[in-house]
Design a protein around this motif. Structure first.
Motif: not given
Ligand SMILES: [Zn+2]
Length: 287
Positions: A155-159, A166-169, A200-206
């Motif tokens: 699983g991979l993600g960029v938010s 700009k990339v947030i996470s 992507t949601e997980m990393i967006k949520e920190g």
């Protein structure tokens, strides 16, 4: 600081690696001035490459290439001990889906993943598989199954900040099923993955790496080591000087006479090295 957490789950019959790679992916976006589709794809590739690097012994070098026929072109990553560097053919790709979200599948296209491993033995090992989706995560899941015969899930993600692009996470995970794993555990994992929150949601949520592991395993895990992840280029003026020397005296004298200097940009970090007239004369003298 980016890092990776390794853990066991399912009674030690699966290994799980989770990484947050925000600093590395932001750094790559900055140095290459990358547009959303390019950095989304490249950020995912950097993340899975850092995780792959952690699955190998210290000192082993991986050269990872994603050669798609989409506008991004070829993506290259070099990884050793979770220190990475890389580049893409075209950093300026921004394709959108109908709903406005960033499209990476078309931007990557179809083609081949190739991985060259230098394990410090007599030979280097090379393996490859097709790009089946262009979203990088499913492509590497397929690669692990086909080329390494390890049933895996990636699983991979960029938010992104949708205003600035700009990339947030950034981050991701790899689950590897070890030989002899009970079928009931595999079914349990498959069920879990079907309902899992998108990466992507997980990393967006920190989420931290441990949060990701916790989410996937419902809290049933055993932590192993952590590893720092870093974007690092080891280029130097001296290394490029050696490169210049290798083009030979005649060619160098031509550069000296015509341009009076040589300017070289490192592919991996975009740093510029300038060799002045005096530098060039010295190199020619040393030959
Ligand atoms: Zn460099």
């Amino acid at each position: 600081m980016d890092y990776l957490q390794k853990a066991y789950c399912m009674n030690q019959s699966m290994r799980i690696y989770a990484a947050i790679t925000t600093d590395m992916v932001r750094h790559a976006q900055e140095i290459f001035n990358m547009w959303p589709s390019s950095i989304d794809a490249f950020g995912r590739l950097l993340t899975i490459s850092s995780i792959m690097s952690a699955t190998y012994k210290s000192g082993e070098t991986l050269n990872i290439f994603v050669k798609g026929d989409g506008p991004i072109g070829k993506m290259t990553v070099e990884a050793k001990d979770c220190k990475l560097r890389g580049y893409v053919s075209n950093p300026g790709v921004f394709l959108q889906n109908n709903d406005g979200s960033i499209n990476i599948r078309k931007a990557v296209g179809y083609g081949e993943i190739e991985i060259i491993k230098d394990l410090h033995m007599r030979d280097v090992f090379s393996s490859s598989s097709e790009i089946i989706e262009g979203d990088i995560a499913n492509d590497f899941t397929y690669y692990f199954a086909k080329s390494e015969q390890i049933p895996s899930s990636v699983g991979l993600g960029v938010s992104f900040d949708t205003n600035t692009n700009k990339v947030i996470s950034a981050g991701g995970f790899l689950i590897q099923v070890m030989p002899g794993c009970k079928i009931e555990y595999i079914e349990k994992l498959e069920n879990k993955l079907r309902s899992l929150k998108p990466t992507t949601e997980m990393i967006k949520e920190g989420y931290t790496p441990i949060d990701i592991i916790n989410e996937i395993t419902d809290g049933d895990y055993e932590l192993l080591e952590t590893k720092e992840i870093k974007y690092e280029c080891n280029c130097s003026k001296d290394k490029f000087k050696k490169g210049l020397k290798s083009i030979g005296k005649i060619e160098l004298e031509k550069i000296l006479n015509e341009d009076k200097k040589a300017e070289i940009t490192c592919n991996f970090c975009n740093k510029k090295y300038i060799f002045t007239e005096d530098d060039l004369k010295e190199i020619i003298f040393e030959l």
